[in-house]
Design a protein around this motif. Structure first.
Motif, PDB file in Angstrom:
ATOM      1  N   VAL A 139     -11.918   8.361  60.000  1.00 16.18           N
ATOM      2  CA  VAL A 139     -12.645   9.283  61.095  1.00 16.18           C
ATOM      3  C   VAL A 139     -13.421   8.197  61.673  1.00 16.18           C
ATOM      4  O   VAL A 139     -13.482   7.888  63.439  1.00 16.18           O
ATOM      5  N   ALA A 140     -13.978   7.260  61.797  1.00 14.92           N
ATOM      6  CA  ALA A 140     -14.762   6.160  61.881  1.00 14.92           C
ATOM      7  C   ALA A 140     -14.139   4.919  62.216  1.00 14.92           C
ATOM      8  O   ALA A 140     -14.614   3.492  62.690  1.00 14.92           O
ATOM      9  N   GLY A 141     -12.574   5.483  62.288  1.00 18.55           N
ATOM     10  CA  GLY A 141     -11.902   3.757  62.974  1.00 18.55           C
ATOM     11  C   GLY A 141     -11.849   2.768  62.069  1.00 18.55           C
ATOM     12  O   GLY A 141     -12.261   1.533  62.652  1.00 18.55           O
ATOM     13  N   PRO A 142     -11.438   2.694  60.897  1.00 18.12           N
ATOM     14  CA  PRO A 142     -11.477   1.586  59.631  1.00 18.12           C
ATOM     15  C   PRO A 142     -10.762   0.510  60.466  1.00 18.12           C
ATOM     16  O   PRO A 142      -9.320   0.826  60.958  1.00 18.12           O
ATOM     17  N   ALA A 143     -10.759  -0.305  60.459  1.00 15.55           N
ATOM     18  CA  ALA A 143      -9.739  -1.374  60.033  1.00 15.55           C
ATOM     19  C   ALA A 143      -8.896  -1.712  59.615  1.00 15.55           C
ATOM     20  O   ALA A 143      -7.568  -2.416  59.349  1.00 15.55           O
ATOM     21  N   LEU A 144      -9.284  -1.040  57.967  1.00 18.56           N
ATOM     22  CA  LEU A 144      -8.357  -0.981  56.679  1.00 18.56           C
ATOM     23  C   LEU A 144      -8.371   0.625  56.330  1.00 18.56           C
ATOM     24  O   LEU A 144      -9.382   1.188  56.146  1.00 18.56           O
ATOM     25  N   LEU A 145      -7.034   0.856  55.899  1.00 19.03           N
ATOM     26  CA  LEU A 145      -7.137   2.274  54.939  1.00 19.03           C
ATOM     27  C   LEU A 145      -6.922   1.891  53.693  1.00 19.03           C
ATOM     28  O   LEU A 145      -5.605   0.714  53.827  1.00 19.03           O
ATOM     29  N   LEU A 146      -7.602   1.796  52.298  1.00 18.47           N
ATOM     30  CA  LEU A 146      -6.727   1.553  51.447  1.00 18.47           C
ATOM     31  C   LEU A 146      -6.721   3.164  49.862  1.00 18.47           C
ATOM     32  O   LEU A 146      -7.559   3.984  50.855  1.00 18.47           O
ATOM     33  N   ALA A 147      -5.769   3.285  50.141  1.00 15.24           N
ATOM     34  CA  ALA A 147      -5.194   4.415  49.053  1.00 15.24           C
ATOM     35  C   ALA A 147      -4.942   4.579  47.472  1.00 15.24           C
ATOM     36  O   ALA A 147      -3.584   2.704  47.065  1.00 15.24           O
ATOM     37  N   ASP A 148      -5.555   4.775  46.733  1.00 18.55           N
ATOM     38  CA  ASP A 148      -5.087   4.293  45.355  1.00 18.55           C
ATOM     39  C   ASP A 148      -4.456   5.500  44.758  1.00 18.55           C
ATOM     40  O   ASP A 148      -5.064   6.640  44.132  1.00 18.55           O
ATOM     41  N   GLU A 149      -2.631   5.289  44.402  1.00 23.11           N
ATOM     42  CA  GLU A 149      -2.365   6.279  43.535  1.00 23.11           C
ATOM     43  C   GLU A 149      -2.915   7.688  44.488  1.00 23.11           C
ATOM     44  O   GLU A 149      -3.044   8.854  43.931  1.00 23.11           O
ATOM     45  N   LEU A 150      -2.688   8.098  45.844  1.00 24.58           N
ATOM     46  CA  LEU A 150      -3.041   8.644  46.622  1.00 24.58           C
ATOM     47  C   LEU A 150      -2.308  10.015  45.529  1.00 24.58           C
ATOM     48  O   LEU A 150      -2.382  11.421  46.215  1.00 24.58           O
ATOM     49  N   THR A 151      -0.873  10.144  45.219  1.00 22.49           N
ATOM     50  CA  THR A 151      -0.047  11.034  44.786  1.00 22.49           C
ATOM     51  C   THR A 151       0.012  11.713  43.788  1.00 22.49           C
ATOM     52  O   THR A 151       0.845  12.131  43.286  1.00 22.49           O
ATOM     53  N   GLY A 152      -0.942  10.715  42.921  1.00 24.92           N
ATOM     54  CA  GLY A 152      -0.663  10.510  41.411  1.00 24.92           C
ATOM     55  C   GLY A 152      -1.223  12.311  40.924  1.00 24.92           C
ATOM     56  O   GLY A 152      -0.634  12.710  39.693  1.00 24.92           O
ATOM     57  N   ASN A 153      -1.459  13.069  41.660  1.00 31.75           N
ATOM     58  CA  ASN A 153      -1.710  13.889  41.488  1.00 31.75           C
ATOM     59  C   ASN A 153      -1.118  15.397  41.995  1.00 31.75           C
ATOM     60  O   ASN A 153      -1.141  16.513  41.680  1.00 31.75           O
ATOM     61  N   LEU A 154      -0.202  14.659  43.095  1.00 35.69           N
ATOM     62  CA  LEU A 154       0.983  16.208  44.137  1.00 35.69           C
ATOM     63  C   LEU A 154       2.178  16.329  43.049  1.00 35.69           C
ATOM     64  O   LEU A 154       2.113  15.132  42.336  1.00 35.69           O
ATOM     65  N   ASP A 155       2.468  17.384  43.647  1.00 30.10           N
ATOM     66  CA  ASP A 155       4.067  17.731  43.430  1.00 30.10           C
ATOM     67  C   ASP A 155       4.794  17.269  44.456  1.00 30.10           C
ATOM     68  O   ASP A 155       4.313  16.429  45.307  1.00 30.10           O
ATOM     69  N   SER A 156       5.588  17.230  44.115  1.00 28.41           N
ATOM     70  CA  SER A 156       6.816  16.392  44.894  1.00 28.41           C
ATOM     71  C   SER A 156       6.318  16.478  46.503  1.00 28.41           C
ATOM     72  O   SER A 156       6.583  15.577  47.536  1.00 28.41           O
ATOM     73  N   LYS A 157       6.393  17.958  46.767  1.00 22.92           N
ATOM     74  CA  LYS A 157       6.905  17.897  47.977  1.00 22.92           C
ATOM     75  C   LYS A 157       5.408  18.440  48.793  1.00 22.92           C
ATOM     76  O   LYS A 157       5.166  17.363  50.312  1.00 22.92           O
ATOM     77  N   SER A 158       4.054  18.072  48.414  1.00 21.29           N
ATOM     78  CA  SER A 158       3.003  18.136  48.396  1.00 21.29           C
ATOM     79  C   SER A 158       3.225  16.449  49.045  1.00 21.29           C
ATOM     80  O   SER A 158       2.162  15.546  49.925  1.00 21.29           O
TER      81      SER A 158
END
Length: 242
Positions: free
Chosen positions: A163-182
């Motif tokens: 939302v703040a328009g960052p220069a860099l987006l970091l993601a840490d295991e962002l799908t680790g808690n999700l089922d395959s479709k999600s």
């Protein structure tokens, strides 16, 4: 294609932790360049140094030695107060556990970085709604996390990071808690965000996640041992900038 402008420049970065009377080196001479518009996945086994690298890239921690330049500014030696301000301006982070405020709506969760950044109440609504639309959740702005699926909560987390328009987006295991479709829905959002020009670094154990990136790094025992562009052969040895 990425431009020639570096967003991340690590030079000979080390990080050591005290464990009792022992000093354990989590990162050992890491040098890395990530350029504007790249989508990079960092893989490696548990304990390899991925989380430590993320903490340094996200200005949540600082190196024991070495240089870290973020969008051209040296940040390795900054204290926590200055690093926190820098995070708010230049870095968005998406966490595996979502880290949403349970009693706040999606709108209110996404709005928080703007509040902390001192953006006026008058200017915030169009920015928040645009971020929610960007992740396909404009119609869910008034729902609380408990009224949303895990995949929707993670997409709120992505909107909050952007939302703040960052220069860099970091993601840490962002799908680790999700089922395959999600997980697929979340990764499709990340693909779109990258297509719109955002620089992304993802820390992951998942080959499915790493395969979406345009560049894949592997870390082992605190050392970067491979640097692979999509559809190229992984090579061992020192990591070179693209």
């Amino acid at each position: 294609m990425p431009s020639s402008s570096p967003v991340i420049e690590l030079t000979d970065v080390t990080k050591s932790h005290r464990v009792g009377e022992l000093s354990v080196r989590a990162l050992d001479g890491v040098s890395l360049v990530v350029r504007e518009g790249e989508y990079v996945a960092v893989t490696g086994p548990s304990g390899s140094g991925k989380t430590t690298l993320l903490s340094i890239l996200g200005c949540l921690d600082r190196p024991s030695t070495g240089s870290y330049r973020l969008v051209g500014d040296e940040v390795a030696g900054l204290d926590e107060t200055v690093r926190a301000r820098l995070r708010g301006r230049r870095i968005g982070v998406v966490f595996q556990a979502y880290n949403l405020l349970p009693r706040s709506t999606a709108y209110e969760n996404v709005e928080l970085p703007l509040v902390y950044a001192g953006i006026s109440a008058r200017r915030r609504p169009p920015l928040v709604l645009a971020a929610l639309e960007q992740v396909g959740l404009g119609a869910r702005a008034r729902h609380r996390p408990g009224q949303m699926s895990g995949g929707e909560q993670q997409r709120v987390g992505i909107a909050r990071a952007l939302v703040a328009g960052p220069a860099l987006l970091l993601a840490d295991e962002l799908t680790g808690n999700l089922d395959s479709k999600s997980a697929g829905d979340v990764l499709a959002v990340l693909d779109q965000v990258h297509a719109e020009g955002t620089t992304i670094v993802v820390i992951t154990h998942s080959d499915d996640v790493a395969d979406r990136a345009s560049r894949r790094l592997r870390i082992s025992d605190g050392v970067l041992v491979g640097d692979q562009a999509r559809d190229q052969t992984l090579t061992s040895g020192p990591v070179a900038s693209p």
